[in-house]
Write a protein that holds these residues in place. Structure first.
Motif, PDB file in Angstrom:
ATOM      1  N   MET A   1      23.947  28.072   4.372  1.00 30.21           N
ATOM      2  CA  MET A   1      23.338  29.129   3.589  1.00 30.21           C
ATOM      3  C   MET A   1      24.040  30.434   3.928  1.00 30.21           C
ATOM      4  N   THR A   2      24.167  31.290   2.980  1.00 33.68           N
ATOM      5  CA  THR A   2      24.859  32.552   3.182  1.00 33.68           C
ATOM      6  C   THR A   2      23.892  33.722   3.134  1.00 33.68           C
ATOM      7  N   ASP A   3      24.234  34.762   3.898  1.00 27.53           N
ATOM      8  CA  ASP A   3      23.456  35.995   3.847  1.00 27.53           C
ATOM      9  C   ASP A   3      24.165  37.035   2.990  1.00 27.53           C
ATOM     10  N   LYS A   4      25.242  36.641   2.322  1.00 28.62           N
ATOM     11  CA  LYS A   4      25.986  37.553   1.462  1.00 28.62           C
ATOM     12  C   LYS A   4      25.059  38.078   0.378  1.00 28.62           C
ATOM     13  N   LYS A   5      25.061  39.373   0.192  1.00 31.03           N
ATOM     14  CA  LYS A   5      24.245  39.986  -0.844  1.00 31.03           C
ATOM     15  C   LYS A   5      25.167  40.720  -1.803  1.00 31.03           C
ATOM     16  N   PHE A   6      24.838  40.638  -3.075  1.00 29.47           N
ATOM     17  CA  PHE A   6      25.558  41.382  -4.087  1.00 29.47           C
ATOM     18  C   PHE A   6      24.800  42.675  -4.330  1.00 29.47           C
ATOM     19  N   ALA A   7      25.444  43.799  -4.066  1.00 28.34           N
ATOM     20  CA  ALA A   7      24.798  45.088  -4.293  1.00 28.34           C
ATOM     21  C   ALA A   7      24.753  45.372  -5.786  1.00 28.34           C
ATOM     22  N   GLY A   8      23.690  46.031  -6.217  1.00 32.78           N
ATOM     23  CA  GLY A   8      23.564  46.386  -7.621  1.00 32.78           C
ATOM     24  C   GLY A   8      23.024  45.244  -8.453  1.00 32.78           C
ATOM     25  N   MET A  62      20.261  23.970  -6.301  1.00 34.59           N
ATOM     26  CA  MET A  62      18.814  23.783  -6.360  1.00 34.59           C
ATOM     27  C   MET A  62      18.087  24.802  -5.485  1.00 34.59           C
ATOM     28  N   GLU A  63      16.813  24.927  -5.736  1.00 32.66           N
ATOM     29  CA  GLU A  63      15.881  25.716  -4.920  1.00 32.66           C
ATOM     30  C   GLU A  63      14.658  24.844  -4.682  1.00 32.66           C
ATOM     31  N   SER A  64      13.993  25.019  -3.533  1.00 39.89           N
ATOM     32  CA  SER A  64      12.796  24.240  -3.200  1.00 39.89           C
ATOM     33  C   SER A  64      11.620  25.155  -2.897  1.00 39.89           C
ATOM     34  N   TYR A  65      10.436  24.692  -3.255  1.00 36.84           N
ATOM     35  CA  TYR A  65       9.196  25.413  -2.969  1.00 36.84           C
ATOM     36  C   TYR A  65       8.167  24.428  -2.447  1.00 36.84           C
ATOM     37  N   PHE A  66       7.449  24.852  -1.430  1.00 36.70           N
ATOM     38  CA  PHE A  66       6.430  24.005  -0.826  1.00 36.70           C
ATOM     39  C   PHE A  66       5.099  24.739  -0.854  1.00 36.70           C
ATOM     40  N   LEU A  68       0.631  24.234  -0.766  1.00 35.76           N
ATOM     41  CA  LEU A  68      -0.314  23.532   0.099  1.00 35.76           C
ATOM     42  C   LEU A  68      -0.342  22.041  -0.178  1.00 35.76           C
ATOM     43  N   ARG A  69      -0.284  21.673  -1.447  1.00 37.82           N
ATOM     44  CA  ARG A  69      -0.350  20.262  -1.809  1.00 37.82           C
ATOM     45  C   ARG A  69       0.792  19.807  -2.707  1.00 37.82           C
ATOM     46  N   THR A  70       1.489  20.752  -3.310  1.00 34.38           N
ATOM     47  CA  THR A  70       2.503  20.403  -4.299  1.00 34.38           C
ATOM     48  C   THR A  70       3.852  20.991  -3.910  1.00 34.38           C
ATOM     49  N   THR A  71       4.895  20.189  -4.081  1.00 33.44           N
ATOM     50  CA  THR A  71       6.255  20.662  -3.882  1.00 33.44           C
ATOM     51  C   THR A  71       6.963  20.663  -5.237  1.00 33.44           C
ATOM     52  N   VAL A  72       7.969  21.489  -5.347  1.00 36.91           N
ATOM     53  CA  VAL A  72       8.812  21.459  -6.540  1.00 36.91           C
ATOM     54  C   VAL A  72      10.232  21.823  -6.132  1.00 36.91           C
ATOM     55  N   MET A  73      11.182  21.128  -6.703  1.00 39.37           N
ATOM     56  CA  MET A  73      12.584  21.472  -6.583  1.00 39.37           C
ATOM     57  C   MET A  73      13.071  21.814  -7.972  1.00 39.37           C
ATOM     58  N   ILE A  74      13.742  22.925  -8.065  1.00 36.14           N
ATOM     59  CA  ILE A  74      14.386  23.309  -9.318  1.00 36.14           C
ATOM     60  C   ILE A  74      15.861  23.004  -9.128  1.00 36.14           C
ATOM     61  N   GLN A  75      16.339  22.043  -9.903  1.00 34.44           N
ATOM     62  CA  GLN A  75      17.737  21.642  -9.800  1.00 34.44           C
ATOM     63  C   GLN A  75      18.480  22.035 -11.068  1.00 34.44           C
ATOM     64  N   SER A 131      20.939  37.917  -2.518  1.00 35.88           N
ATOM     65  CA  SER A 131      21.860  36.866  -2.095  1.00 35.88           C
ATOM     66  C   SER A 131      21.934  35.861  -3.239  1.00 35.88           C
ATOM     67  N   PRO A 132      22.964  35.032  -3.264  1.00 40.83           N
ATOM     68  CA  PRO A 132      23.010  34.000  -4.308  1.00 40.83           C
ATOM     69  C   PRO A 132      21.720  33.177  -4.311  1.00 40.83           C
ATOM     70  N   TYR A 133      21.144  33.023  -5.492  1.00 38.78           N
ATOM     71  CA  TYR A 133      19.844  32.380  -5.634  1.00 38.78           C
ATOM     72  C   TYR A 133      19.720  31.802  -7.034  1.00 38.78           C
ATOM     73  N   GLY A 134      19.090  30.647  -7.148  1.00 41.25           N
ATOM     74  CA  GLY A 134      18.858  30.059  -8.467  1.00 41.25           C
ATOM     75  C   GLY A 134      20.149  29.837  -9.224  1.00 41.25           C
ATOM     76  N   LEU A 135      20.180  30.302 -10.440  1.00 36.39           N
ATOM     77  CA  LEU A 135      21.379  30.131 -11.268  1.00 36.39           C
ATOM     78  C   LEU A 135      22.602  30.809 -10.662  1.00 36.39           C
ATOM     79  N   SER A 136      22.396  31.877  -9.883  1.00 32.00           N
ATOM     80  CA  SER A 136      23.554  32.570  -9.316  1.00 32.00           C
ATOM     81  C   SER A 136      24.228  31.745  -8.222  1.00 32.00           C
ATOM     82  N   LYS A 137      23.558  30.706  -7.709  1.00 36.73           N
ATOM     83  CA  LYS A 137      24.204  29.761  -6.790  1.00 36.73           C
ATOM     84  C   LYS A 137      24.937  28.687  -7.582  1.00 36.73           C
TER      85      LYS A 137
END
Length: 165
Positions: A1-8, A62-66, A68-75, A131-137
């Motif tokens: 995982m990267t901590d690179k951030k795009f300014a602006g 992809m991104e993952s979310y957890f 209390l009872r449900t998980t989802v991955m957005i791929q 930072s790169p996230y979702g579609l930007s990854k």
């Protein structure tokens, strides 16, 4: 995982078709760990395989979310053909067979997926100081140009009936 951030402000190039695939599980009976933990632990091996073979398999990111009872991955996938080919792969078929043998219609755990085919130009994204996230990854990152400052402009002709954000 990267901590690179795009300014602006930046967006992603929306010149290619893509597939958004949501997949997850829901724990219906919390104390039935012997039922839902194997389902939960079946996914990391497949995710490792996808990241190690992205170019070959058509998996983009992809991104993952957890919850209390449900998980989802957005791929994000290059095509439905690539997604279906992976669904027929040895690793996925073994996990699916195991699920059906051990869980079947037992209500302790639920699983789901949703698939969305998205045509080029029919999606848009906006990021500010992120930072790169979702579609930007998954896709090429480009600066938001002054003449394309609204969602309507970024979506182009396909957003004729939308209002700008």
């Amino acid at each position: 995982m990267t901590d690179k951030k795009f300014a602006g402000r930046y967006t992603t190039d929306n010149q290619d078709d893509l597939v958004v695939f949501l997949i997850g599980m829901r724990v219906n009976k919390r104390f039935a760990l012997h039922k839902w933990l194997p389902v939960f632990f079946a996914m990391p091996g497949m995710i490792r395989e996808l990241y190690m073979n992205k170019d070959k398999l058509g998996f983009l990111s992809m991104e993952s979310y957890f919850g209390l009872r449900t998980t989802v991955m957005i791929q994000y996938w290059r095509s439905t053909e690539d997604l279906i080919a992976y669904a027929r792969s040895e690793k996925h078929m073994a996990a699916w067979k195991n699920f059906n043998q051990k869980i079947g219609s037992n209500p302790s755990v639920g699983i789901y997926h949703e698939t969305y085919k998205v045509k080029a130009g029919d999606y848009e994204s906006i990021y500010g100081n992120m930072s790169p996230y979702g579609l930007s990854k998954a896709l090429n990152v480009i600066p938001v140009e002054a003449h394309r400052a609204s969602a309507k402009q970024r979506l182009g002709k396909n957003a004729a009936k939308t209002t700008s954000i």
